[in-house]
Design a protein around this motif. Sequence first.
Motif, mmCIF file in Angstrom:
data_model
loop_
_atom_site.group_PDB
_atom_site.id
_atom_site.type_symbol
_atom_site.label_atom_id
_atom_site.label_comp_id
_atom_site.label_asym_id
_atom_site.label_seq_id
_atom_site.Cartn_x
_atom_site.Cartn_y
_atom_site.Cartn_z
ATOM 1 N N SER A 194 0.829 -1.194 0.000
ATOM 2 C CA SER A 194 0.000 0.000 0.000
ATOM 3 C C SER A 194 0.866 1.246 0.000
ATOM 4 O O SER A 194 1.767 1.408 0.832
ATOM 5 N N ALA A 195 0.568 2.153 -0.941
ATOM 6 C CA ALA A 195 1.276 3.434 -1.002
ATOM 7 C C ALA A 195 0.620 4.479 -0.112
ATOM 8 O O ALA A 195 1.107 5.609 -0.018
ATOM 9 N N ALA A 239 2.336 9.743 -1.334
ATOM 10 C CA ALA A 239 3.300 10.705 -1.888
ATOM 11 C C ALA A 239 4.274 11.240 -0.835
ATOM 12 O O ALA A 239 5.038 12.164 -1.116
ATOM 13 N N LYS A 240 4.272 10.632 0.361
ATOM 14 C CA LYS A 240 5.241 11.014 1.386
ATOM 15 C C LYS A 240 6.510 10.186 1.212
ATOM 16 O O LYS A 240 6.475 9.066 0.703
ATOM 17 N N VAL A 263 6.460 7.610 -5.165
ATOM 18 C CA VAL A 263 5.067 7.469 -4.739
ATOM 19 C C VAL A 263 4.649 6.000 -4.665
ATOM 20 O O VAL A 263 4.030 5.569 -3.686
ATOM 21 N N TYR A 264 4.985 5.218 -5.685
ATOM 22 C CA TYR A 264 4.556 3.829 -5.751
ATOM 23 C C TYR A 264 5.727 2.849 -5.862
ATOM 24 O O TYR A 264 5.931 2.016 -4.982
ATOM 25 N N THR A 265 6.460 2.929 -6.974
ATOM 26 C CA THR A 265 7.438 1.870 -7.264
ATOM 27 C C THR A 265 8.597 1.848 -6.276
ATOM 28 O O THR A 265 9.107 0.783 -5.932
ATOM 29 N N GLY A 266 9.036 3.028 -5.823
ATOM 30 C CA GLY A 266 10.121 3.065 -4.837
ATOM 31 C C GLY A 266 9.727 2.345 -3.561
ATOM 32 O O GLY A 266 10.504 1.556 -3.000
ATOM 33 N N LYS A 267 8.512 2.574 -3.101
ATOM 34 C CA LYS A 267 8.030 1.940 -1.876
ATOM 35 C C LYS A 267 7.870 0.429 -2.068
ATOM 36 O O LYS A 267 8.155 -0.360 -1.161
ATOM 37 N N MET A 268 7.397 0.027 -3.256
ATOM 38 C CA MET A 268 7.206 -1.398 -3.500
ATOM 39 C C MET A 268 8.546 -2.134 -3.499
ATOM 40 O O MET A 268 8.687 -3.192 -2.869
ATOM 41 N N PHE A 269 9.555 -1.607 -4.194
ATOM 42 C CA PHE A 269 10.852 -2.278 -4.219
ATOM 43 C C PHE A 269 11.533 -2.232 -2.851
ATOM 44 O O PHE A 269 12.217 -3.181 -2.466
ATOM 45 N N TYR A 270 11.341 -1.149 -2.122
ATOM 46 C CA TYR A 270 11.867 -1.086 -0.753
ATOM 47 C C TYR A 270 11.264 -2.229 0.072
ATOM 48 O O TYR A 270 11.983 -2.933 0.800
ATOM 49 N N ALA A 271 9.957 -2.419 -0.039
ATOM 50 C CA ALA A 271 9.288 -3.494 0.683
ATOM 51 C C ALA A 271 9.813 -4.855 0.255
ATOM 52 O O ALA A 271 10.046 -5.743 1.093
#
Length: 302
Positions: A194-195, A239-240, A263-271
Amino acid sequence: MKLPSPLQEIKSPLFEVKSLKVYVKRDDLIDPIISGNKWRKLKFNVEKFKSEGFEKILTFGGAYSNHIAATARAGKELGISTIGIIRGDELSSLSNLTLQQASNDGMELVFTRREEYDLREEKYYHEELRRRHGHVWIVPEGGANFYGVLGCEEITKEIKSDLGTSADYLITACGTGTTATGLLLGTPKVIGVSALKGGDFIIDNIYQLLFYFGFDKEMQQDVLSRFDLQTEYHFNGYAKYNEDLIDFIKQFQTQFNIPLEQVYTGKMFYALFDLIEKDYFPKGSTIIALHTGGLQGKLPIL
């Protein structure tokens, strides 16, 4: 549109230690603006629009909506008039680059009070919008409808064609749950990142989207049993971001030469990397990470 999008294996000492194979489904390469899951969710909506003779496509989004940007560009390239109902009557077409781009691509932007925007799923409000704007095909925020799910289901078919089999896990960023629903129709296990803070509503959205496909309650529960929603990687909200996320994105881009946004892809790959570190995935697993595009919203520092 560059379809099917390529499936790219990425390698890391971490993956070797954990005995994992990791691939990236490069939907970001479909188109610079109409990229990732944005085109997937628009494709069959556009076909519906054409087959039934609608005059315009009307959809909804916030000030930084990738979906708004993609719909506007698709309309420009396909010769379709588009209308964007934008949350926030204090905004204008000059408020940011996303809205400027959508306006330049010919989308009519209608800025509404948040109280009115909250009615966007109500049938009586849709009738009011048709009275105002004519014979429009209404696409929900983020493309979250039957046709959006149908388009996202094609992702799993392309993956099976490339791999010769289904992947063990497919991980994707989540906003509305539409993409995850499409993936669940063809993948054994889907992980949604979840973003947004408080992203549990995504589960309710998936139930509703499965209902559109005729799934009864038992079937819905069976599908949801294969879905794991990760809600701890939002970095304090939509977007944070913080320095930790920015540093990760920079390192990832240097190592793999794959662009990400915050917003989306950075957080997903981090996870994904964090879950691998924590031994979430059994040894020998094959994991597909879906790159959902949205790179027009990338920070200049990235």
